[in-house]
Scaffold this active site. Structure first.
Site, short mmCIF file in Angstrom:
data_model
loop_
_atom_site.label_atom_id
_atom_site.label_comp_id
_atom_site.label_asym_id
_atom_site.label_seq_id
_atom_site.Cartn_x
_atom_site.Cartn_y
_atom_site.Cartn_z
N HIS A 1 11.78 -1.80 84.96
CA HIS A 1 12.43 -2.88 85.83
C HIS A 1 11.15 -3.36 87.19
CE1 HIS A 1 15.51 -4.69 83.00
NE2 HIS A 1 16.14 -3.78 82.74
N GLY B 1 -3.85 -0.50 72.58
CA GLY B 1 -2.86 -0.34 71.91
C GLY B 1 -2.14 0.69 73.22
N THR B 2 -0.69 0.97 73.07
CA THR B 2 -0.22 1.58 73.86
C THR B 2 0.17 3.50 73.65
OG1 THR B 2 2.12 0.80 73.50
CG2 THR B 2 1.13 -0.88 75.33
N LEU C 1 2.40 3.78 71.40
CA LEU C 1 4.15 3.93 71.16
C LEU C 1 4.02 3.59 70.49
CD1 LEU C 1 5.08 3.30 75.38
CD2 LEU C 1 5.41 5.15 74.25
N ARG D 1 -2.86 11.34 70.80
CA ARG D 1 -3.91 10.77 70.58
C ARG D 1 -4.48 10.87 69.75
NH1 ARG D 1 -5.15 5.16 72.65
NH2 ARG D 1 -3.57 4.47 74.18
N ALA E 1 -2.58 0.37 61.62
CA ALA E 1 -3.34 0.57 59.86
C ALA E 1 -4.38 -0.50 60.09
CB ALA E 1 -2.96 0.22 58.61
N ASP F 1 -4.23 2.57 54.76
CA ASP F 1 -4.76 1.56 55.04
C ASP F 1 -6.76 1.94 55.25
OD1 ASP F 1 -6.38 3.85 56.78
OD2 ASP F 1 -4.75 3.60 58.78
#
Lengths: 470, 243
Positions: A253, A429-430, A432, A418, A368, A399
């Site tokens: 936050h 991408g994160t 997550l 990863r 994917a 995929d």
């Protein structure tokens, strides 16, 4: 015999029954035991009684002999033998006056011993049972009367009979009472263990508020202590996790306010700068968006970990949801020369949150689409199947990329995991997305698994329980 | 009158917004606290209110409730991203639109303009001769000139979003309108996944107008596509609704 309850119950019961049997056997067999004592007492009583009876016969026989002669004595003896079954022999001064019968040597011997001692004598054998008793005649002459009794004295009232009488009923009552007591004992011992086990399972299942709750039971033993210790431990774990999630939430936050300002400042910079600054400004904007995305996903994940608190279940049409997600993902994938297609779809309604399910599917599909090879398509299928009496909706996303090493498969749904070698680091991408998918699916009571497909590429399967609608 | 009221406790953000919005043609007044913000919003000096849900003291929802109790001024809510409950509650309470925070300021301007376009044809702002159009479908009568709506002769209070939504429905009554179309026409933007705000507006419209006309459902959900406003049987043959 898996349950502790059954074990305790049976062992205690067995112990009680065994000690009962041992006590019984001891009582019956030992010489000093109550059975032997009882038998001895009975025998003494019987002998006294027999002696008194014999003395009465003897006095009557002596009087008969002195008044009416040996013939009358014989007649009397014969009458007694006929009516009572007792053979009597009267001796006076070592001989048997008036008797023409042949005297058995054992009787004679006993009579001699009684005459010598002047006391009651008992024969060595028990059947027939011999008793010699000195008596005085009416004239004051000394006689010895010997009686031969049939059978062992005291046999009809045998103490064994008293023990064996109603043995069935007694055993049954004993079994019932001891069984009842053992049941209570086993229950008392194992109830807190069961409670403890329930609480442990709940805690392991993610319910951090699970407690054994033995604190107010007033129990003070090792098991109750264990329960209280468990509660203390659960309290601490819950506190730690709450703190951690609260911290994560607060950080997320708090990071948003500077981001919001950064966004506005960025646009101000755009207004005031020339076109030559637009490339770096675009870059700043992209990175800000990434940061924002990451924070959003962190918040989502903490929310899902908390069990998402307040959310209502509505019937979600998975078919249309999958189509929607695929359409969006396909639109984006087209720009990169890849495609996303729905190969098979069904009309399946799943109770849950459309948004959470949508994100779960979307993250898997995006992942994917990211890894599938150029010119290839991500294939999505939605089917339903019966599994252990329950209907499940199954979504597979496959995929055509390089797949994932087998050893990495179980970790795919961990946050920020990863795959080191196979998947490049410059992925964007994160990290997550799949973790969010996994949590959202779990929250709907479903499962998510990853496997390498037969022809290469990764296949992720989402299984969701379908409950009957309405 | 392009005065905006921004109610947000982040003072620095308010300053930045004031700077950013000035060249866009907006005059910004800021309030950093709910009580004062609600009071200013009811003063009638602003064209639109940008309201942050997370405020110290009284919450953004309470501020919205106070504003709605006394005014129909357009309200754009700033919500925490991902908190759909906030979003839906806000829309149900009569907010015109929402924007998750942190937002892109260009998006903020676009939303403000979309809301204002809807409100442009308000009677107190005569922007040339707007044809007074009266749409009548079944028991509903809608006047685009006075922006009045009545059901069975009795006036119904609608927010500006609900009015535009109803207008879109009445113009296409009897045929299915996709959600994409509705979002574009009514909220003036592209439909993004998980954006359920149009559905929230539809459900408030249902609540205000009644769920059924006679025995048919007034606004039917066509799963996966959009909505269908029921055309009463006597009008079914005529094609376009009567004037």
């Amino acid at each position: 015999m898996r349950s502790l309850f059954v074990k305790i119950f049976l062992w205690f019961w067995l112990a009680i029954m065994l000690s009962g049997v041992v006590l019984f056997l001891l009582a019956v067999t030992t010489r000093s035991g109550p059975v032997a004592e009882h038998r001895h007492r009975l025998f003494e009583q019987r002998r006294q009684l027999t002696g008194q009876t014999l003395a009465l016969y003897g006095q009557a026989a002596a009087e008969m002999l002195e008044r009416n002669g040996p013939a009358a004595l014989d007649a009397f003896s014969a009458r007694v033998e006929r009516s009572e079954g007792i053979r009597t022999f009267l001796f006076s001064e070592h001989e048997e006056p008036g008797s023409r019968r042949k005297t058995p040597p054992a009787v004679r011997e006993l009579a001699e011993r009684a005459a010598a001692s002047g006391k009651t004598q008992i024969g060595p054998r028990r059947d027939p049972f011999l008793l010699a008793q000195p008596v005085l005649g009416p004239e004051g002459r000394r006689y010895i009367i010997v009686g031969e009794f049939p059978g062992r004295p005291g046999r009809p009232f045998g103490p064994i009979d008293r023990f064996t009488r109603d043995l069935g009923t007694r055993t049954l009552v004993t079994l019932l009472v001891s069984g009842f007591v053992c049941y209570g004992l086993a229950w008392h011992l194992t109830a807190p263990v069961r409670k403890l086990r329930n609480a442990t399972q709940q805690l392991a299942g993610g319910d951090l508020t699970a407690r054994v709750g033995l604190g107010d039971s007033g129990r003070r033993d090792e098991i109750a202590d264990l329960g209280r210790d468990f509660d203390g431990m659960a309290e601490r774990i819950q506190g730690l996790l709450d703190n951690q999630q609260q911290l994560l939430r607060d950080i997320s936050h708090e990071l948003r306010s500077p981001l919001a300002r950064l966004n506005v400042a960025l646009e101000l910079a755009r207004q005031k700068s020339g076109p030559e600054a637009s490339a770096p400004l675009n870059r700043i904007e992209r990175e800000t968006e990434r940061l924002n995305e990451l924070i959003g996903q962190l918040l989502t994940i903490t929310k899902l970990d908390r069990g998402a608190g307040r959310w209502e279940k509505e019937p979600v049409d998975l078919g249309s949801l999958v189509q929607e997600v695929a359409r969006d993902a396909d639109y984006e994938a087209k720009n990169r020369g890849r495609a996303v297609t729905v190969v098979r779809s069904e009309h399946v309604l799943v109770p849950g949150s459309r948004e959470m399910l949508g994100r779960a599917i979307e993250n898997v599909v995006r992942n994917a689409a990211h890894y599938t090879a150029e010119e290839s398509a991500v294939e999505i299928t939605l089917t339903s199947r019966q599994d252990r009496g329950e209907r499940h909706a199954v979504i597979t996303v496959r995929d055509h990329g390089r797949g994932v090493p087998e050893s990495a498969l179980p970790h795919l749904f961990r946050p920020f995991y990863r795959v080191a070698d196979a998947r490049d680091r410059e992925t964007g991408g994160t990290g997550l997305g799949l973790a969010i998918s996994e949590r959202a699916v779990k929250l709907h009571g479903g499962r998510i698994t990853a496997a390498n497909a037969a022809g290469g590429g990764l296949e992720i399967e989402i299984t969701l329980p379908v409950r009957k609608q309405g | 009158m392009n005065r905006l009221l921004v109610i947000d406790d982040d003072i620095e953000l308010c300053e930045l917004l004031t700077d950013y919005l000035a060249p866009e043609g907006f005059q910004v007044e800021t309030a950093h606290e709910g009580e004062q913000g609600a009071k200013r919003a009811l003063s009638g000096e602003h064209a639109l209110v940008v309201l942050d849900v997370m405020l110290p003291g009284i919450s953004g929802f309470d501020v919205l409730r106070r504003i709605r109790a006394g005014s129909g001024i357009p309200v754009l809510m700033l919500t925490a991203r991902g908190d759909d409950v906030d979003r839906i509650v806000g829309l149900e309470m009569g907010a015109d639109d929402y924007l998750p925070k942190p937002f892109n300021p260009r998006e903020l301007v676009a939303r403000i303009r979309a809301i204002q376009r809807r409100a442009e044809s308000k009677p107190e702002e005569p922007a040339g001769p707007i044809p007074h159009e009266r749409l009548v479908v079944g028991d509903i009568e809608l006047d685009t000139g006075t922006r009045g709506v009545s059901r069975g002769g009795r006036a119904v209070e609608l927010t500006s979003v609900e009015f535009s939504l109803l207008e879109a429905f009445l113009r296409t009554a009897g045929s299915v309108v996709t959600r994409e179309e509705l979002v574009k026409k009514v909220l003036g933007r592209r439909l993004s996944p998980y954006d359920r705000s149009i559905d929230v507006h539809v459900s408030s419209l249902r609540r205000k107008l009644g769920h059924h006309v006679g025995k048919t459902e007034r606004i039917r959900t066509v799963r996966g596509i959009g909505y269908l406003y029921a055309l009463p049987p006597q009008q079914a043959g005529k094609g376009t609704p009567g004037r």
